[in-house]
Write an enzyme that holds these catalytic residues in place. Structure first.
Site, mmCIF file in Angstrom:
data_model
loop_
_atom_site.group_PDB
_atom_site.id
_atom_site.type_symbol
_atom_site.label_atom_id
_atom_site.label_comp_id
_atom_site.label_asym_id
_atom_site.label_seq_id
_atom_site.Cartn_x
_atom_site.Cartn_y
_atom_site.Cartn_z
ATOM 1 N N ASP A 1 1.631 -7.216 -5.624
ATOM 2 C CA ASP A 1 1.706 -7.050 -4.177
ATOM 3 C C ASP A 1 1.499 -8.418 -3.545
ATOM 4 O O ASP A 1 0.479 -9.075 -3.779
ATOM 5 C CB ASP A 1 0.622 -6.088 -3.685
ATOM 6 C CG ASP A 1 0.875 -4.654 -4.129
ATOM 7 O OD1 ASP A 1 2.034 -4.325 -4.423
ATOM 8 O OD2 ASP A 1 -0.083 -3.864 -4.169
ATOM 9 N N ASP B 1 6.531 6.310 -2.032
ATOM 10 C CA ASP B 1 5.073 6.400 -1.924
ATOM 11 C C ASP B 1 4.719 7.858 -1.662
ATOM 12 O O ASP B 1 4.953 8.382 -0.570
ATOM 13 C CB ASP B 1 4.558 5.506 -0.789
ATOM 14 C CG ASP B 1 4.815 4.033 -1.064
ATOM 15 O OD1 ASP B 1 4.894 3.663 -2.246
ATOM 16 O OD2 ASP B 1 4.945 3.255 -0.096
#
Length: 255
Positions: A11, A130
């Site tokens: 990330d 997600d």
């Protein structure tokens, strides 16, 4: 049987690699280029870079670090975050990315999946999902999860969205299981089973890896790749040891 893939997720926030828990409270993990080089040299099969602020802030991914990553590693990598058009994707692929992944932009413009698949081939197009399991065990798709203040239910249910993106031309799905993210208690095997049954394209499990056995459990369910972050960043699991363990358990893996 196709070789299974071990994937490290990075990330990226402002050129640094960060890692949160359940998509919140991110801590700094190091320089993006140095970590990419480490993984390339230590047996990871593939890297996924998520610019976690690009979609939420309506920004473009910084092309400079993408190009630098491409110059410094010898394994395939995928880039995600704020890719809203064919031009965005074309630029990232031109800078060395092997695949591009879309998440919130696909929810806002589902036809983007088809346009990208047509322009660059399905093998380049990954859809990140997600997915959050609510108190009623309903599987819901969330968007803008890179910003905990903007993260919210998209209005779509996970299994329906999986079917839709496959029909639209997704070449691969990364299933980010939010409840498990950063918890290191294992992937949500029940959810993976449900998605695998309806997903005809390569499926990557993401969220929850904390032990070598967790990767084995996911591969036994038929996923094509298993993705992890914190256990690799913090060197809690040695990549080469993990691969030898999986091979000993009968999983076809690149050593």
């Amino acid at each position: 049987m196709l070789t299974k893939r071990i994937i490290a997720c990075l990330d990226v926030k402002d050129g640094r690699v960060v890692k949160g828990m359940q998509f919140k409270n991110h801590e700094d993990m190091g320089d993006v280029i140095e970590l990419a080089k480490f993984y390339s040299q230590n047996g990871i099969d593939e890297l996924v870079f998520y610019d976690i602020t690009a979609s939420a802030k309506n920004e473009r991914i910084n092309r400079a670090w993408v190009s630098k990553v491409a110059q410094n590693i010898s394994i395939p990598f995928c880039v995600a975050g704020g890719i809203k058009s064919e031009d965005d994707a074309k630029e990232l692929l031109a800078n060395g990315a092997d695949k591009i992944s879309i998440n919130s932009p696909a929810l806002n413009d589902p036809d983007l999946i088809s346009r990208l698949a047509k322009s660059f081939g399905v093998q380049c197009v990954v859809v990140g999902i997600d997915t959050f399991k609510d108190e009623n065990n309903e599987l819901l798709v969330y968007k803008y999860t890179g910003d905990e203040n903007k993260s919210h239910h998209s209005g779509k249910k996970t299994l329906e969205w999986v079917k839709q993106v496959c029909e639209l031309g997704a070449g691969e799905i990364v299933l980010n299981m939010m409840n498990q993210d950063g918890m290191r208690k294992g992937y949500d095997l029940d959810q993976l089973t449900k998605v695998r049954q309806i997903c005809p394209v390569p499926l990557v499990a993401s969220g929850g890896a904390g032990a070598k056995e967790h990767f084995l459990d996911a591969f036994k369910l038929g996923v094509d790749g298993a993705l992890a972050a914190s256990v690799f960043h913090k060197k809690l699991i040695d990549i080469k040891e993990l691969k030898l363990f999986l091979k000993d358990q009968g999983i076809q893996i690149r050593i």
